[in-house]
Design a protein around this motif. Structure first.
Motif, PDB file in Angstrom:
ATOM      1  N   GLY A  50       0.839  -1.212   0.000  1.00 48.19           N
ATOM      2  CA  GLY A  50       0.000   0.000   0.000  1.00 48.19           C
ATOM      3  C   GLY A  50       0.871   1.257   0.000  1.00 48.19           C
ATOM      4  O   GLY A  50       0.604   2.218  -0.738  1.00 48.19           O
ATOM      5  N   ILE A  51       1.925   1.264   0.818  1.00 47.17           N
ATOM      6  CA  ILE A  51       2.811   2.448   0.868  1.00 47.17           C
ATOM      7  C   ILE A  51       3.499   2.624  -0.494  1.00 47.17           C
ATOM      8  O   ILE A  51       3.570   3.730  -1.028  1.00 47.17           O
ATOM      9  N   ILE A  52       3.975   1.503  -1.040  1.00 49.47           N
ATOM     10  CA  ILE A  52       4.671   1.595  -2.341  1.00 49.47           C
ATOM     11  C   ILE A  52       3.710   2.151  -3.395  1.00 49.47           C
ATOM     12  O   ILE A  52       4.085   2.980  -4.221  1.00 49.47           O
ATOM     13  N   SER A  53       2.437   1.766  -3.300  1.00 53.85           N
ATOM     14  CA  SER A  53       1.539   2.268  -4.345  1.00 53.85           C
ATOM     15  C   SER A  53       1.241   3.752  -4.153  1.00 53.85           C
ATOM     16  O   SER A  53       1.214   4.497  -5.132  1.00 53.85           O
ATOM     17  N   PHE A  54       1.128   4.277  -2.902  1.00 55.34           N
ATOM     18  CA  PHE A  54       0.901   5.733  -2.834  1.00 55.34           C
ATOM     19  C   PHE A  54       2.164   6.521  -3.169  1.00 55.34           C
ATOM     20  O   PHE A  54       2.096   7.635  -3.686  1.00 55.34           O
ATOM     21  N   LEU A  55       3.334   5.924  -2.931  1.00 55.36           N
ATOM     22  CA  LEU A  55       4.569   6.614  -3.329  1.00 55.36           C
ATOM     23  C   LEU A  55       4.706   6.630  -4.856  1.00 55.36           C
ATOM     24  O   LEU A  55       5.175   7.598  -5.450  1.00 55.36           O
ATOM     25  N   THR A  56       4.254   5.546  -5.478  1.00 57.33           N
ATOM     26  CA  THR A  56       4.355   5.450  -6.937  1.00 57.33           C
ATOM     27  C   THR A  56       3.361   6.390  -7.618  1.00 57.33           C
ATOM     28  O   THR A  56       3.683   7.055  -8.600  1.00 57.33           O
ATOM     29  N   ASP A  57       2.160   6.479  -7.015  1.00 52.34           N
ATOM     30  CA  ASP A  57       1.114   7.313  -7.631  1.00 52.34           C
ATOM     31  C   ASP A  57       1.313   8.797  -7.337  1.00 52.34           C
ATOM     32  O   ASP A  57       0.882   9.651  -8.105  1.00 52.34           O
ATOM     33  N   GLY A  58       1.947   9.104  -6.203  1.00 49.13           N
ATOM     34  CA  GLY A  58       2.053  10.510  -5.785  1.00 49.13           C
ATOM     35  C   GLY A  58       3.106  11.241  -6.592  1.00 49.13           C
ATOM     36  O   GLY A  58       4.025  10.645  -7.137  1.00 49.13           O
ATOM     37  N   SER A  59       2.952  12.551  -6.638  1.00 43.97           N
ATOM     38  CA  SER A  59       3.990  13.335  -7.305  1.00 43.97           C
ATOM     39  C   SER A  59       5.018  13.696  -6.230  1.00 43.97           C
ATOM     40  O   SER A  59       4.723  14.422  -5.291  1.00 43.97           O
ATOM     41  N   LEU A  60       6.224  13.171  -6.379  1.00 38.12           N
ATOM     42  CA  LEU A  60       7.228  13.342  -5.324  1.00 38.12           C
ATOM     43  C   LEU A  60       8.192  14.490  -5.610  1.00 38.12           C
ATOM     44  O   LEU A  60       9.330  14.506  -5.171  1.00 38.12           O
ATOM     45  N   GLY A 238       9.983  15.040  14.335  1.00 33.66           N
ATOM     46  CA  GLY A 238       9.192  15.100  15.573  1.00 33.66           C
ATOM     47  C   GLY A 238       7.780  15.496  15.237  1.00 33.66           C
ATOM     48  O   GLY A 238       7.471  16.684  15.099  1.00 33.66           O
ATOM     49  N   SER A 239       6.924  14.478  15.038  1.00 30.01           N
ATOM     50  CA  SER A 239       5.500  14.697  14.789  1.00 30.01           C
ATOM     51  C   SER A 239       5.233  15.634  13.608  1.00 30.01           C
ATOM     52  O   SER A 239       4.329  16.472  13.664  1.00 30.01           O
ATOM     53  N   VAL A 240       6.032  15.471  12.552  1.00 32.38           N
ATOM     54  CA  VAL A 240       5.742  16.237  11.329  1.00 32.38           C
ATOM     55  C   VAL A 240       4.518  15.608  10.660  1.00 32.38           C
ATOM     56  O   VAL A 240       4.393  14.382  10.579  1.00 32.38           O
ATOM     57  N   THR A 241       3.608  16.473  10.213  1.00 30.99           N
ATOM     58  CA  THR A 241       2.396  16.023   9.527  1.00 30.99           C
ATOM     59  C   THR A 241       2.201  16.876   8.268  1.00 30.99           C
ATOM     60  O   THR A 241       2.889  17.898   8.094  1.00 30.99           O
ATOM     61  N   ALA A 242       1.203  16.473   7.472  1.00 34.57           N
ATOM     62  CA  ALA A 242       0.899  17.284   6.288  1.00 34.57           C
ATOM     63  C   ALA A 242       0.443  18.676   6.711  1.00 34.57           C
ATOM     64  O   ALA A 242       0.627  19.649   5.975  1.00 34.57           O
ATOM     65  N   ALA A 243      -0.129  18.785   7.919  1.00 33.42           N
ATOM     66  CA  ALA A 243      -0.653  20.085   8.357  1.00 33.42           C
ATOM     67  C   ALA A 243       0.440  21.051   8.817  1.00 33.42           C
ATOM     68  O   ALA A 243       0.297  22.257   8.668  1.00 33.42           O
ATOM     69  N   ASN A 244       1.530  20.544   9.389  1.00 27.12           N
ATOM     70  CA  ASN A 244       2.547  21.479   9.908  1.00 27.12           C
ATOM     71  C   ASN A 244       3.804  21.563   9.036  1.00 27.12           C
ATOM     72  O   ASN A 244       4.677  22.403   9.263  1.00 27.12           O
ATOM     73  N   ALA A 245       3.905  20.696   8.029  1.00 21.62           N
ATOM     74  CA  ALA A 245       5.163  20.613   7.269  1.00 21.62           C
ATOM     75  C   ALA A 245       5.484  21.887   6.496  1.00 21.62           C
ATOM     76  O   ALA A 245       6.640  22.316   6.449  1.00 21.62           O
ATOM     77  N   HIS A 246       4.474  22.514   5.923  1.00 20.09           N
ATOM     78  CA  HIS A 246       4.756  23.663   5.053  1.00 20.09           C
ATOM     79  C   HIS A 246       5.380  24.810   5.852  1.00 20.09           C
ATOM     80  O   HIS A 246       6.377  25.414   5.441  1.00 20.09           O
ATOM     81  N   VAL A 259      10.420  11.735   9.075  1.00 24.22           N
ATOM     82  CA  VAL A 259       9.013  11.556   9.429  1.00 24.22           C
ATOM     83  C   VAL A 259       8.785  10.134   9.901  1.00 24.22           C
ATOM     84  O   VAL A 259       9.173   9.186   9.203  1.00 24.22           O
ATOM     85  N   GLY A 260       8.169   9.972  11.069  1.00 29.28           N
ATOM     86  CA  GLY A 260       7.871   8.633  11.569  1.00 29.28           C
ATOM     87  C   GLY A 260       6.455   8.235  11.188  1.00 29.28           C
ATOM     88  O   GLY A 260       6.180   7.818  10.062  1.00 29.28           O
ATOM     89  N   GLY A 261       5.525   8.405  12.139  1.00 26.28           N
ATOM     90  CA  GLY A 261       4.144   7.946  11.971  1.00 26.28           C
ATOM     91  C   GLY A 261       3.517   8.329  10.635  1.00 26.28           C
ATOM     92  O   GLY A 261       2.896   7.496   9.958  1.00 26.28           O
ATOM     93  N   ALA A 262       3.681   9.586  10.241  1.00 29.33           N
ATOM     94  CA  ALA A 262       3.005  10.064   9.019  1.00 29.33           C
ATOM     95  C   ALA A 262       3.618   9.481   7.747  1.00 29.33           C
ATOM     96  O   ALA A 262       3.036   9.609   6.668  1.00 29.33           O
ATOM     97  N   SER A 263       4.782   8.819   7.872  1.00 28.77           N
ATOM     98  CA  SER A 263       5.378   8.255   6.644  1.00 28.77           C
ATOM     99  C   SER A 263       4.688   6.964   6.221  1.00 28.77           C
ATOM    100  O   SER A 263       4.941   6.439   5.136  1.00 28.77           O
ATOM    101  N   LEU A 264       3.806   6.450   7.092  1.00 27.41           N
ATOM    102  CA  LEU A 264       3.076   5.228   6.761  1.00 27.41           C
ATOM    103  C   LEU A 264       1.770   5.547   6.035  1.00 27.41           C
ATOM    104  O   LEU A 264       1.036   4.638   5.641  1.00 27.41           O
ATOM    105  N   LYS A 265       1.476   6.852   5.936  1.00 27.40           N
ATOM    106  CA  LYS A 265       0.174   7.250   5.376  1.00 27.40           C
ATOM    107  C   LYS A 265       0.360   8.044   4.083  1.00 27.40           C
ATOM    108  O   LYS A 265       1.412   8.661   3.870  1.00 27.40           O
ATOM    109  N   LYS A 270       2.304  14.578   0.724  1.00 26.12           N
ATOM    110  CA  LYS A 270       2.123  16.028   0.934  1.00 26.12           C
ATOM    111  C   LYS A 270       3.323  16.601   1.693  1.00 26.12           C
ATOM    112  O   LYS A 270       3.739  17.738   1.456  1.00 26.12           O
ATOM    113  N   ILE A 271       3.877  15.823   2.619  1.00 27.76           N
ATOM    114  CA  ILE A 271       5.054  16.298   3.366  1.00 27.76           C
ATOM    115  C   ILE A 271       6.251  16.441   2.411  1.00 27.76           C
ATOM    116  O   ILE A 271       6.991  17.415   2.477  1.00 27.76           O
ATOM    117  N   VAL A 272       6.378  15.473   1.502  1.00 25.01           N
ATOM    118  CA  VAL A 272       7.467  15.559   0.494  1.00 25.01           C
ATOM    119  C   VAL A 272       7.315  16.841  -0.321  1.00 25.01           C
ATOM    120  O   VAL A 272       8.296  17.483  -0.693  1.00 25.01           O
TER     121      VAL A 272
END
Ligand code: PEP
Length: 277
Positions: A50-60, A238-246, A259-265, A270-272
């Motif tokens: 699942g992670i590989i597929s969102f990394l493949t589909d996402g624009s990095l 440290g708890s970086v998320t899509a909401a605070n990364a920018h 990124v720890g926890g949010a790297s599984l989602k 969005k963080i990239v």
């Protein structure tokens, strides 16, 4: 360098201050934004697919951001074989020897042998849950670099250390143990990860993170060289998320994230994109 303050709009509607030299400093530094995903001890082949597929589909973000993911050791080869070649793969740890009677350990040579380029060393969970000392971390860094791996070297203070005004003392001591074992800084990224922010949902504010990153850059300038200080990526974790990364990514001395926890989602994509968004 002249520093005139300037207000910048953030995605959450807040305005923060940046000095006017921000853009020129970034352009002059040439530091490529770097985002690492530390999966810790999580995942199985199904969730990893699942992670590989969102990394493949996402624009990095193409060349703008260097992306590295760190699966558990047992899945390194699986991930390396299935993931886009443009995303690098890191181990979360390795030992300080190439081979031998070290049951349960993996060597830098083995990590390279299965096609991976990076290793995370000195993560706070290794330091505080497994008792890794600065000395051991230094030895591991020296060996990993010699074996041809690139290193994400982690440092960071405990909450009690921050509250006692010891943040710089702690991170400078950890940095010294790293610096003593590095000869080529092109292969090293420093991850500043305040321990109180890891996995807690309490992110350092952009000002708190920028303050320490700036102090670390000064430390590198004075203790290694101005050139290394200007070129070395210092990333925040440290708890970086899509909401605070920018907002964090706007800080002049923050060159990316671990990124720890949010790297599984899927939010990891969005963080990239946080620097370019
Ligand atoms: C980490 O594991 O390095 C980390 C920063 O974790 P989290 O993002 O979950 O705080």
């Amino acid at each position: 360098m002249e520093c005139q303050n300037q207000d910048v709009d953030c995605s959450d509607g807040k305005r923060i201050k940046l000095d006017s030299s921000h853009d020129s400093r970034m352009a002059a530094s040439g530091r490529q934004f770097f985002v690492g995903g530390n999966w810790k001890m999580n995942g199985n082949t199904t969730s990893i697919d699942g992670i590989i597929s969102f990394l493949t589909d996402g624009s990095l973000s193409g060349d703008q951001t260097e992306v590295v993911v760190a699966p558990p050791a047992i899945y390194l080869q699986y991930v390396r074989q299935k993931l886009l070649a443009s995303v690098a793969v890191a181990a979360q740890n390795c030992y300080k020897e190439a081979k031998g009677a070290f049951t349960g350990e993996n060597s830098a040579e083995m990590i390279k042998d299965v096609g991976c380029e990076w290793v995370i060393l000195g993560h706070s969970e290794r330091r505080h849950k497994f008792g890794e000392t600065d000395e051991l971390i230094g030895e591991k860094i020296a060996h990993a670099l010699k074996a041809g791996l690139k290193v994400i070297a982690c440092i960071g203070e405990l909450l009690s250390e921050r509250e006692n005004g010891k943040t710089t003392e702690v991170v400078f001591k950890q940095s010294k143990a790293i610096a003593e074992n590095v000869s080529d800084w092109n292969d090293v990224v420093i991850a500043y990860e305040p321990v109180w922010a890891i996995g807690t949902g309490k992110t350092a504010t952009p000002d708190q993170a920028q303050e320490v990153h700036h102090q670390l850059r000064d430390w590198l300038s004075q203790n290694v060289s101005p050139d290394v200080s200007a070129k070395t990526r210092i990333i925040y974790g440290g708890s970086v998320t899509a909401a605070n990364a920018h907002e964090l990514a706007l800080q002049p001395d923050i060159d990316g994230f671990l990124v720890g926890g949010a790297s599984l989602k899927p939010d990891f994509v969005k963080i990239v994109q946080a620097r370019s968004s």
